[in-house]
Motif scaffolding. Structure first.
Motif, PDB file in Angstrom:
ATOM      1  N   GLY A 120      -9.279 -31.175   7.172  1.00 47.16           N
ATOM      2  CA  GLY A 120      -9.403 -32.308   6.251  1.00 47.16           C
ATOM      3  C   GLY A 120     -10.666 -33.118   6.515  1.00 47.16           C
ATOM      4  O   GLY A 120     -11.359 -33.549   5.584  1.00 47.16           O
ATOM      5  N   GLN A 121     -10.979 -33.332   7.814  1.00 46.42           N
ATOM      6  CA  GLN A 121     -12.216 -34.031   8.165  1.00 46.42           C
ATOM      7  C   GLN A 121     -13.438 -33.222   7.729  1.00 46.42           C
ATOM      8  O   GLN A 121     -14.430 -33.787   7.251  1.00 46.42           O
ATOM      9  N   PHE A 122     -13.364 -31.910   7.864  1.00 49.84           N
ATOM     10  CA  PHE A 122     -14.475 -31.045   7.451  1.00 49.84           C
ATOM     11  C   PHE A 122     -14.710 -31.151   5.942  1.00 49.84           C
ATOM     12  O   PHE A 122     -15.855 -31.239   5.484  1.00 49.84           O
ATOM     13  N   ILE A 123     -13.642 -31.162   5.173  1.00 47.12           N
ATOM     14  CA  ILE A 123     -13.754 -31.235   3.710  1.00 47.12           C
ATOM     15  C   ILE A 123     -14.433 -32.534   3.295  1.00 47.12           C
ATOM     16  O   ILE A 123     -15.302 -32.548   2.421  1.00 47.12           O
ATOM     17  N   ARG A 124     -14.059 -33.643   3.924  1.00 45.01           N
ATOM     18  CA  ARG A 124     -14.624 -34.946   3.549  1.00 45.01           C
ATOM     19  C   ARG A 124     -16.123 -35.020   3.788  1.00 45.01           C
ATOM     20  O   ARG A 124     -16.816 -35.846   3.179  1.00 45.01           O
ATOM     21  N   GLN A 125     -16.648 -34.175   4.659  1.00 47.65           N
ATOM     22  CA  GLN A 125     -18.075 -34.200   4.984  1.00 47.65           C
ATOM     23  C   GLN A 125     -18.918 -33.322   4.059  1.00 47.65           C
ATOM     24  O   GLN A 125     -20.140 -33.346   4.143  1.00 47.65           O
ATOM     25  N   ARG A 126     -18.274 -32.571   3.174  1.00 48.55           N
ATOM     26  CA  ARG A 126     -19.008 -31.611   2.339  1.00 48.55           C
ATOM     27  C   ARG A 126     -19.507 -32.262   1.049  1.00 48.55           C
ATOM     28  O   ARG A 126     -19.301 -31.740  -0.051  1.00 48.55           O
ATOM     29  N   LYS A 127     -20.194 -33.387   1.168  1.00 48.71           N
ATOM     30  CA  LYS A 127     -20.732 -34.088   0.012  1.00 48.71           C
ATOM     31  C   LYS A 127     -21.748 -33.210  -0.722  1.00 48.71           C
ATOM     32  O   LYS A 127     -22.608 -32.604  -0.108  1.00 48.71           O
ATOM     33  N   GLN A 155      -6.128 -33.754  -0.180  1.00 48.49           N
ATOM     34  CA  GLN A 155      -4.723 -34.114  -0.407  1.00 48.49           C
ATOM     35  C   GLN A 155      -3.861 -32.863  -0.548  1.00 48.49           C
ATOM     36  O   GLN A 155      -2.767 -32.784   0.011  1.00 48.49           O
ATOM     37  N   PHE A 156      -4.364 -31.863  -1.290  1.00 52.02           N
ATOM     38  CA  PHE A 156      -3.614 -30.606  -1.429  1.00 52.02           C
ATOM     39  C   PHE A 156      -3.429 -29.931  -0.076  1.00 52.02           C
ATOM     40  O   PHE A 156      -2.372 -29.334   0.186  1.00 52.02           O
ATOM     41  N   LEU A 157      -4.434 -30.005   0.789  1.00 51.25           N
ATOM     42  CA  LEU A 157      -4.305 -29.408   2.111  1.00 51.25           C
ATOM     43  C   LEU A 157      -3.245 -30.143   2.928  1.00 51.25           C
ATOM     44  O   LEU A 157      -2.427 -29.516   3.603  1.00 51.25           O
ATOM     45  N   ARG A 158      -3.254 -31.473   2.858  1.00 51.88           N
ATOM     46  CA  ARG A 158      -2.263 -32.250   3.615  1.00 51.88           C
ATOM     47  C   ARG A 158      -0.839 -31.984   3.129  1.00 51.88           C
ATOM     48  O   ARG A 158       0.120 -32.091   3.898  1.00 51.88           O
ATOM     49  N   GLU A 159      -0.677 -31.649   1.860  1.00 49.87           N
ATOM     50  CA  GLU A 159       0.652 -31.422   1.291  1.00 49.87           C
ATOM     51  C   GLU A 159       1.149 -29.999   1.459  1.00 49.87           C
ATOM     52  O   GLU A 159       2.279 -29.680   1.080  1.00 49.87           O
ATOM     53  N   SER A 160       0.313 -29.102   2.003  1.00 47.12           N
ATOM     54  CA  SER A 160       0.730 -27.707   2.173  1.00 47.12           C
ATOM     55  C   SER A 160       1.838 -27.612   3.222  1.00 47.12           C
ATOM     56  O   SER A 160       1.901 -28.400   4.170  1.00 47.12           O
ATOM     57  N   MET A 161       2.710 -26.620   3.060  1.00 48.00           N
ATOM     58  CA  MET A 161       3.873 -26.473   3.936  1.00 48.00           C
ATOM     59  C   MET A 161       3.986 -25.037   4.440  1.00 48.00           C
ATOM     60  O   MET A 161       3.522 -24.091   3.800  1.00 48.00           O
ATOM     61  N   ILE A 162       4.632 -24.888   5.587  1.00 49.30           N
ATOM     62  CA  ILE A 162       4.874 -23.573   6.162  1.00 49.30           C
ATOM     63  C   ILE A 162       5.762 -22.770   5.208  1.00 49.30           C
ATOM     64  O   ILE A 162       6.762 -23.262   4.698  1.00 49.30           O
ATOM     65  N   GLY A 163       5.381 -21.516   4.965  1.00 57.10           N
ATOM     66  CA  GLY A 163       6.194 -20.624   4.151  1.00 57.10           C
ATOM     67  C   GLY A 163       6.048 -20.798   2.667  1.00 57.10           C
ATOM     68  O   GLY A 163       6.730 -20.112   1.898  1.00 57.10           O
TER      69      GLY A 163
END
Length: 320
Positions: A120-127, A155-163
């Motif tokens: 998530g931190q990496f994504i925020r830096q990809r301006k 946000q989509f990454l944070r909402e991802s779930m196992i399985g």
């Protein structure tokens, strides 16, 4: 908003008065051989002019004022608009199979939770880049299409779930989906280098496409793949092997080699942060979003009015 492009042109405003004060009429007549308009300007702005009607002086002054105003290039600025950037098209493929629930990279957190935080931190830096998200397990899913809206992808990454995509690991199919999405953008005229960052903690045990042929297809399409193997290092203990023993590092290394990317190993959260920092250096972002303000030139209006008023001004001077 009105903007003056060349404000320094205002320095020419007192030029006729200076010519009239410095050049005597006789001097103006002599200089007429080299500067034909000097005699006219000097004659109109010498003290003799003071005897002329006031409205005539005002008319000549207005014409000169309009000419100087046109030379200053007044512009009307519109609202700021974003400038399209030619950054990278970057897809993140994240393993959400059942093994990603293992808590061996940070105290009390699963592998997926650590990935969510660090990636998530990496994504925020990809301006300036377009970033998309693929979640894969037994099958791959495009969770977020390529977009410059980095907050939504995060946000989509944070909402991802196992399985969410099944319990197994389809690495080859995830690469195939990335190729398909990037080629679809190519057909729509999208430009920019193509990069896939594939993160997994296992080996390919599902799907229709083998990872190695998929990597060759990616290389032919110009897609670089960076592979990341996550999970604690495998260790041999009294009760057998421990750590991540399912990770197929050989396949991940070969995928990266074929496509022109690189393979990284992350055994804990700090190592994963270092991996994304290295990828950020290898594939630097396009930078901050750029903006511009459209402008429309207004100088033709004072210039046209000056030319229009100069006709009666010249006619009146000829009659005197």
């Amino acid at each position: 908003m009105i903007h003056i492009a060349w404000p320094w042109m205002v320095l020419f405003l007192p030029l006729p008065w200076l010519i009239g004060r410095v050049l005597a009429p006789a001097r103006a007549q002599e200089s007429a051989l080299f500067l034909p308009f000097a005699a006219t300007v000097a004659a109109d702005w010498t003290p003799v002019m003071r005897a002329q009607p006031r409205w005539r002086m005002l008319l000549f002054a207005l014409v000169w004022l309009l000419l100087v105003g046109a030379a200053m290039r007044p512009q009307l600025l519109g609202e700021p608009m974003p400038v399209p950037t030619s950054g990278r098209r970057l897809l993140l493929a994240v393993d959400t199979s059942g093994s990603m629930a293992t808590q061996d990279m940070a105290g009390g957190y699963s592998r997926l939770q650590v990935v969510q935080e660090v990636a998530g931190q990496f994504i925020r830096q990809r301006k300036g880049d377009q970033v998309g998200l693929i979640l894969f397990g037994t099958r791959p899913y495009l969770q977020a299409p390529l977009t410059a809206d980095l907050d939504t992808v995060g946000q989509f990454l944070r909402e991802s779930m196992i399985g969410v995509a099944g319990p197994q690991t389809a690495i080859g199919d995830a690469i195939g989906l990335a190729i398909k999405r990037l080629q679809a953008q190519d057909q729509s005229g999208k430009q920019g280098e193509m990069v896939l960052i594939l993160l997994t903690d296992g080996g390919n045990d599902a799907g229709l496409m083998d990872p190695i042929p998929a990597a060759k297809m990616a290389a032919a399409a110009g897609l670089r793949i960076y592979t990341i193997g996550v999970g604690a290092a495998a260790q041999q203990g009294l009760f057998g092997a421990g750590g991540n023993t399912d990770l197929d590092e050989d396949t991940l290394k070969l995928i990266a080699q074929i496509s022109g990317g690189a393979y990284f190993r992350a055994t804990d959260a700090a190592a994963l942060q270092n991996v994304y920092a290295q990828i950020d250096k290898l594939e630097p972002g396009a930078g901050q979003s750029q903006w511009y303000r459209p402008s429309s030139e207004w100088f033709p209006w004072p210039l046209g009015l000056a030319l229009l008023l100069s006709v009666p001004a010249a006619w009146m001077r000829e009659r005197t």
